[in-house]
Design an enzyme around this catalytic site. Sequence first.
Site, PDB file in Angstrom:
ATOM      1  N   ASP A   5       0.867  -1.171   0.000  1.00 20.36           N
ATOM      2  CA  ASP A   5       0.000   0.000   0.000  1.00 20.36           C
ATOM      3  C   ASP A   5       0.913   1.233   0.000  1.00 20.36           C
ATOM      4  O   ASP A   5       2.119   1.141   0.183  1.00 20.36           O
ATOM      5  CB  ASP A   5      -0.937  -0.038   1.226  1.00 20.36           C
TER       6      ASP A   5
HETATM    7  C1  GLC Z   1      -4.079   4.444  -0.194  1.00 19.76           C
HETATM    8  C2  GLC Z   1      -5.041   3.370   0.246  1.00 19.76           C
HETATM    9  C3  GLC Z   1      -5.255   2.288  -0.776  1.00 19.76           C
HETATM   10  C4  GLC Z   1      -5.160   2.902  -2.162  1.00 19.76           C
HETATM   11  C5  GLC Z   1      -3.728   3.338  -2.351  1.00 19.76           C
HETATM   12  C6  GLC Z   1      -3.510   4.010  -3.727  1.00 19.76           C
HETATM   13  O1  GLC Z   1      -3.288   4.876   0.868  1.00 19.76           O
HETATM   14  O2  GLC Z   1      -4.805   2.743   1.495  1.00 19.76           O
HETATM   15  O3  GLC Z   1      -6.525   1.674  -0.517  1.00 19.76           O
HETATM   16  O4  GLC Z   1      -5.536   1.963  -3.146  1.00 19.76           O
HETATM   17  O5  GLC Z   1      -3.279   4.219  -1.328  1.00 19.76           O
HETATM   18  O6  GLC Z   1      -4.164   5.244  -3.752  1.00 19.76           O
END
Ligand code: GLC
Length: 664
Positions: free
Chosen positions: A295
């Site tokens: 993430d």
């Molecule tokens: C964010 C979220 C995740 C998302 C990613 C890309 O922090 O936790 O769900 O898909 O970053 O934006």
Amino acid sequence: MNQKNSSNFFVFFCFIFLVNAISFSQKKIPVYKDKNAAIETRINDLLKLMRLDEKILQMTQWTYGKNDNPNNFEEKVKELNPQIGSLIYRSTSPIYRNQIQKKAMEESRLGIPILFGFDVIHGYRTIFPIPLAQASSWNLDLVKKTSEIAAKEAWLSGVNWTFSPMVDVARDPRWGRVSEGYGEDSYVNSVFGVAAIQGYQGKNLSDKYTIAACLKHYVGYSLSEGGRDYHYTDVSRQTLWETLLPPFEAGVKANVATVMSGFNDISGVPASANHYTLTEILKEKWQHKGFVVSDWGSIKNLTNQRVAKDLKQAGLKAFLAGIDMDMVDDVYKNNLLKLVEEKKITIFQINNAVRRILRIKFRLGLFDKPYVDELSEKERYLQEDAISVAKELAAESMVLLINENDILPLKKEFKNIALIGPMVKDSIHILGSWAGKGKPNDAKTIFEGLTNEIGAKSTLHYAKGCDFDGDDTSGFKKAITIAKKSDVLLVFLGEKSSWSGENGSRSTIALPKIQEDLIFELKKTGKPIVLVLSSGRPLELYRLHNKVDAIIEMWQPGTFGGIAIAEILSGKINPSGKLPITFPQTTGQIPIYYNMRPSAVPKMGHYQDIPIEPLYQFGFGLSYTDYQYSEINISSSKIKKEQTITAEIEVTNTGNLNGKETVL
Ligand code: GLC
């Protein structure tokens, strides 16, 4: 040589030349570029040709274009390196995206296409209800259709990969991301997660308009302590296997292309450095063949979670645990080369990670068809089918919680109707959090919906009454004035879209005091009140539910939610939604969910100051009509391993309105 021989010779010569030319040109096309070769053969060929630095870039993802998600404000836009593995693509232009892809195909040494990803969570430009609302519809086919439409709009904008569906089983509505999943039940998250994957990925990932899906956040993120986003999660083996893993296993079995690791610390070993979950379970036991992406910065965050003393150790731990691609923090880009030189990571291990990433790029057909169609905005978005599905799902997701004396649907004799509340003319919060590239001015407000639906037969009186929060009660006076001259009060309250979603934790799930006070003041007029709530989570209605005559939870229903709620209030549509998550009496009653393990002394030990039961149970939802259920008829009273039995119920509509009923 006579004339005839020389012409035969010439023909023969041309033939030989042609064969050589073809075979020479064929010899020039490497196996990995041969669309007739098997994908695994093409991967092996390409891995042999790639340098280590090129492999590490394939494992790296950056963002590209404006970052407009308030919860995700950190933005990294760099001079584009054509060998980058993936980009979070924030523009909507297919032309711009194709130019970037052309750079990768023609300016990089091996011409490896970039994988463009984006958060297509509940729609791309046509915004559908938030996932929690989608689950309230209990309509798997419609949710699958929703994802198909979202995939097409995204694909036509240059996106080949969505970071969706989220299948985190959520039981603490203080956690803002409860809005992004399918509620408190493991099985419900499994079936809706699979429906979304099937909608996004279609029959074949290389078909036009299909995009790679991404199961998230693997695993246990929804148990963030106290509902505080990003915090520690205490996950027992029992809860891990019985509740949290099944939706991910279902998604892997449905051939999901990718999985995203969570931010959370799983009982001392963070999800983004957890070999047990990422490799032993996901890759070895379940045989997931796609790749794992971290993430946003979750590898770098390992230093905050005190499991890595520096970024190099963070990169080592994440890589060895099973993270294949690094989202935006450049830990892999800046450290993997050194770690290989120090023999802490082998080339064989690097190859295994790159192999997974290349496999998805080949399956998507990006090597052979790297570009998307370049259509106009009008041709890409808000097409007929998108609008009708968005309206249909919005209506089916809304849940009728109270309907005293059948005050709904609105009666013909209601000639004067008051529309009160901050949601009446809203076109922003109705879209919900993670509203992709949705635009408020695409949205039909509730005011517009009701004007179209009942404006001809009734006089509508509008007053905002109050804002979502704050303490300015100056709007109450006008609200009370129009209430006094109305037959019924339609009051639209709720949450701002930023109050749920990522980084949307709240210490209470009650509405702000000013909204409750508005209800108390309107109650004094003695007029019947229909309360419509727009929220990304269950709300605390302890002080409100016996002050009003009807309550509808409309969630955050998306671009066409204003039309859907109008058609429900008018009776054109009979509400059929049922809760996929429990509504507690109060915030203090959290956690409370339908399948809690039994207490040692069931009749005791409950909170003394509130009722034992939640305010509205999982699965609760009323209709304008009544249904009669027969006794359950079970095909057998015994069931052997691997055997199935059928349970049947006959449902009779005993009312005088057509309706839809989900038998839970
Ligand atoms: C964010 C979220 C995740 C998302 C990613 C890309 O922090 O936790 O769900 O898909 O970053 O934006």
